[in-house]
Scaffold this active site. Structure first.
Site, mmCIF file in Angstrom:
data_model
loop_
_atom_site.group_PDB
_atom_site.id
_atom_site.type_symbol
_atom_site.label_atom_id
_atom_site.label_comp_id
_atom_site.label_asym_id
_atom_site.label_seq_id
_atom_site.Cartn_x
_atom_site.Cartn_y
_atom_site.Cartn_z
ATOM 1 N N ALA A 190 0.783 -1.243 0.000
ATOM 2 C CA ALA A 190 0.000 0.000 0.000
ATOM 3 C C ALA A 190 0.810 1.285 0.000
ATOM 4 C CB ALA A 190 -0.927 -0.006 1.212
ATOM 5 N N ALA A 191 2.038 1.244 0.504
ATOM 6 C CA ALA A 191 2.758 2.506 0.734
ATOM 7 C C ALA A 191 3.377 3.038 -0.564
ATOM 8 C CB ALA A 191 3.851 2.261 1.778
ATOM 9 N N ASP A 212 2.106 -3.006 3.994
ATOM 10 C CA ASP A 212 3.319 -2.860 3.183
ATOM 11 C C ASP A 212 4.475 -3.397 4.021
ATOM 12 O OD1 ASP A 212 4.129 -0.924 0.543
ATOM 13 O OD2 ASP A 212 5.774 -1.458 1.910
ATOM 14 N N ASP A 245 5.100 -9.027 5.516
ATOM 15 C CA ASP A 245 5.465 -9.538 4.194
ATOM 16 C C ASP A 245 4.174 -10.053 3.545
ATOM 17 O OD1 ASP A 245 6.230 -10.946 1.979
ATOM 18 O OD2 ASP A 245 8.046 -11.753 2.903
ATOM 19 N N GLY A 246 3.749 -9.394 2.492
ATOM 20 C CA GLY A 246 2.475 -9.729 1.853
ATOM 21 C C GLY A 246 2.422 -11.176 1.372
ATOM 22 N N CYS A 318 3.914 -0.325 -12.349
ATOM 23 C CA CYS A 318 4.167 0.885 -13.141
ATOM 24 C C CYS A 318 5.337 0.610 -14.077
ATOM 25 C CB CYS A 318 4.377 2.105 -12.256
ATOM 26 S SG CYS A 318 5.568 1.888 -10.963
HETATM 27 C C1 LIG Z 1 4.512 0.162 -6.269
HETATM 28 S S1 LIG Z 1 4.771 0.332 -4.594
HETATM 29 C C2 LIG Z 1 3.144 0.513 -3.988
HETATM 30 C C3 LIG Z 1 2.582 1.868 -4.253
HETATM 31 C C4 LIG Z 1 1.267 2.099 -3.535
HETATM 32 N N1 LIG Z 1 0.292 1.085 -3.848
HETATM 33 C C5 LIG Z 1 0.688 3.462 -3.847
HETATM 34 O O1 LIG Z 1 -0.241 3.581 -4.652
HETATM 35 O O2 LIG Z 1 1.186 4.430 -3.276
HETATM 36 C C6 LIG Z 1 5.171 -1.291 -4.099
HETATM 37 C C7 LIG Z 1 5.257 -1.456 -2.598
HETATM 38 O O3 LIG Z 1 5.449 -2.843 -2.333
HETATM 39 C C8 LIG Z 1 6.128 -2.940 -1.110
HETATM 40 N N2 LIG Z 1 6.620 -4.327 -0.969
HETATM 41 C C9 LIG Z 1 7.750 -4.882 -1.465
HETATM 42 N N3 LIG Z 1 7.825 -6.175 -1.118
HETATM 43 C C10 LIG Z 1 6.715 -6.453 -0.396
HETATM 44 C C11 LIG Z 1 6.217 -7.615 0.267
HETATM 45 N N4 LIG Z 1 6.897 -8.774 0.235
HETATM 46 N N5 LIG Z 1 5.055 -7.527 0.938
HETATM 47 C C12 LIG Z 1 4.359 -6.361 0.984
HETATM 48 N N6 LIG Z 1 4.792 -5.223 0.391
HETATM 49 C C13 LIG Z 1 5.936 -5.271 -0.294
HETATM 50 C C14 LIG Z 1 7.191 -1.873 -1.215
HETATM 51 O O4 LIG Z 1 7.655 -1.500 0.061
HETATM 52 C C15 LIG Z 1 6.434 -0.748 -1.936
HETATM 53 O O5 LIG Z 1 5.964 0.180 -1.016
#
Ligand SMILES: C[S@@+](CC[C@H](N)C(=O)[O-])C[C@H]1O[C@@H](n2cnc3c(N)ncnc32)[C@H](O)[C@@H]1O
Length: 392
Positions: A190-191, A212, A245-246, A318
């Site tokens: 989400a972040a 996240d 961890d998602g 993206c």
């Molecule tokens: C593209 S960004 C998300 C952007 C966000 N959805 C927004 O609209 O602002 C991808 C995110 O995936 C997170 N991420 C990376 N590995 C992950 C995992 N194993 N589980 C959950 N989040 C993860 C990263 O920290 C990053 O914030």
């Protein structure tokens, strides 16, 4: 009027190409001593030239020029602030609410309006499934060819910011999710929270879980929510925020959701071409980059597992990369079936491309999903999205 826009547009294109040349030149002169031998931005461009020229063919030179030029933003209206003056101000500047359905401040629309259904000469032979865009998500953009910038948002009398600047194309995955009244939703990655905020703008969610794995990015998400959403709308029973961890989500929680957004980490193509900082094309991050499709597949499978029967999952990146987009979706669908006995169907997003073709350029002929291609006249994206429905 049209001639003036055209002239302005040509000037902007020229300015952008000069800016790009200057950027590279400045980096060379100013940082000659410390400049990395192989700047990650150059490595990214080499990689994209090699792969995307094959993948996109004749379209690549135009997409490349757009990605090396200034990106266009959208202003996501914050329905939790006083927006009356703001909307008048956007309109007086010639901005357009590209979602096509705009609510009065604080108003919640209940049913689809005809303005959501644009018919143009490009109408496909079979009428696309009608979307429900009456979801209070409103995002203003400057017209095609106009790359004026939005001013930073200012707080209203309650200290709540009126709009959030983001790539307007990143609102599309949230619109595609088609949030309905009383739904529960999981935002798995989400972040920093642009799409979380868009999800909350619908004002239809009974419960939103934003997760996240990155602690520092979750801190940014917390800060963003404090600036945009009044306290009473983000109580624990309405919005839960975790840093997990998602990939392990299904192991940790016996939860199923009506809607799941899986907006995965990717090569963030635009950022990789423009910024050295945190660039995934740095040599030191090669392995991490190569492992991305695996991580993305695991996250999507976890997202599918978190959806209830009949629930919908939206996968997005993206990046332009087929390896991170269509291939990941196909892999995840197979794994969900073979390893977990979960059947998902890929949903058609033709309605979405049809509805938003005046604002965004969509790639033709993808095997699954839809892709917003950057274009000098509409410099949004890249954003890939694919919608899945859990049927068994
Ligand atoms: C593209 S960004 C998300 C952007 C966000 N959805 C927004 O609209 O602002 C991808 C995110 O995936 C997170 N991420 C990376 N590995 C992950 C995992 N194993 N589980 C959950 N989040 C993860 C990263 O920290 C990053 O914030």
């Amino acid at each position: 009027m049209a001639a003036a826009i055209n002239t302005r547009f040509m000037l902007i294109v020229l300015k952008n190409s000069v800016c790009f040349t200057q950027r590279r030149f400045r980096v060379k002169t100013k940082w000659a001593g410390t400049r990395p031998k192989f700047p990650a931005t150059d490595l990214a461009l080499q990689n994209f030239d090699a792969t995307y020229s094959i993948q996109l063919g004749d379209l690549w030179p135009s997409v490349r020029a757009a990605m090396l030029s200034e990106q266009k933003y959208g202003a996501l209206v914050n329905n939790f602030s006083s927006t009356a003056d703001l909307i008048t101000d956007f309109q007086s500047q010639g901005c357009i609410d590209f979602t096509g359905v705009r609510c009065s401040p604080g108003e919640q629309t209940g049913s689809q309006t005809d303005s959501a259904l644009i018919t143009t000469s490009k109408t496909p032979e079979t009428e696309p499934v009608r979307p429900d865009l009456s979801s209070s998500i409103n995002c203003f953009v400057y017209p095609r060819g106009d790359i004026s910038r939005f001013k930073p948002a200012r707080p209203d009398s309650n200290g709540i910011l009126g709009y959030y600047l983001l790539d307007a194309a990143s609102v599309l995955p949230v619109l595609a999710l088609d949030i309905q009244q009383g739904h529960t939703a999981l935002d798995l990655c989400a972040a920093p929270g642009g799409k979380t905020l868009a999800l909350l703008q619908t004002q239809r969610l009974r419960f939103l879980w934003a997760n996240d794995s990155s602690g520092s990015r979750i801190t940014r998400l917390h800060r963003m929510l404090q600036s945009y959403i009044p306290k009473e709308y983000r109580t624990e029973d309405r919005v839960r925020i975790t840093s997990l961890d998602g990939r392990k989500f299904s192991e940790m929680e016996d939860q199923t959701f009506d809607r799941v957004l899986v907006d995965v980490p990717c090569t963030t193509d635009r950022h990789s071409l423009m910024e050295e900082d945190n660039n995934i094309f740095k040599r030191s991050r090669t392995k991490e980059r190569q492992r991305l499709p695996l991580l993305q597949t695991e996250l999507l499978v976890a997202g599918i597992q978190a959806a209830r029967l009949g629930g919908e999952v939206l996968y997005s990146t993206c990046s332009l990369s087929q390896l991170q987009n269509e291939y990941v979706v196909q892999q995840a669908v197979n794994i969900a079936q073979e390893e977990f006995g979960i059947t998902v169907e890929i949903q058609d997003l033709l309605w979405l491309t049809h509805h938003f073709q005046e604002t965004f350029h969509f790639a033709p002929n993808l095997s699954v999903g839809e892709l917003v291609l950057p274009h000098l006249c509409a410099n949004f994206g890249p954003i890939y999205m694919c919608k899945l429905r859990r049927v068994r």
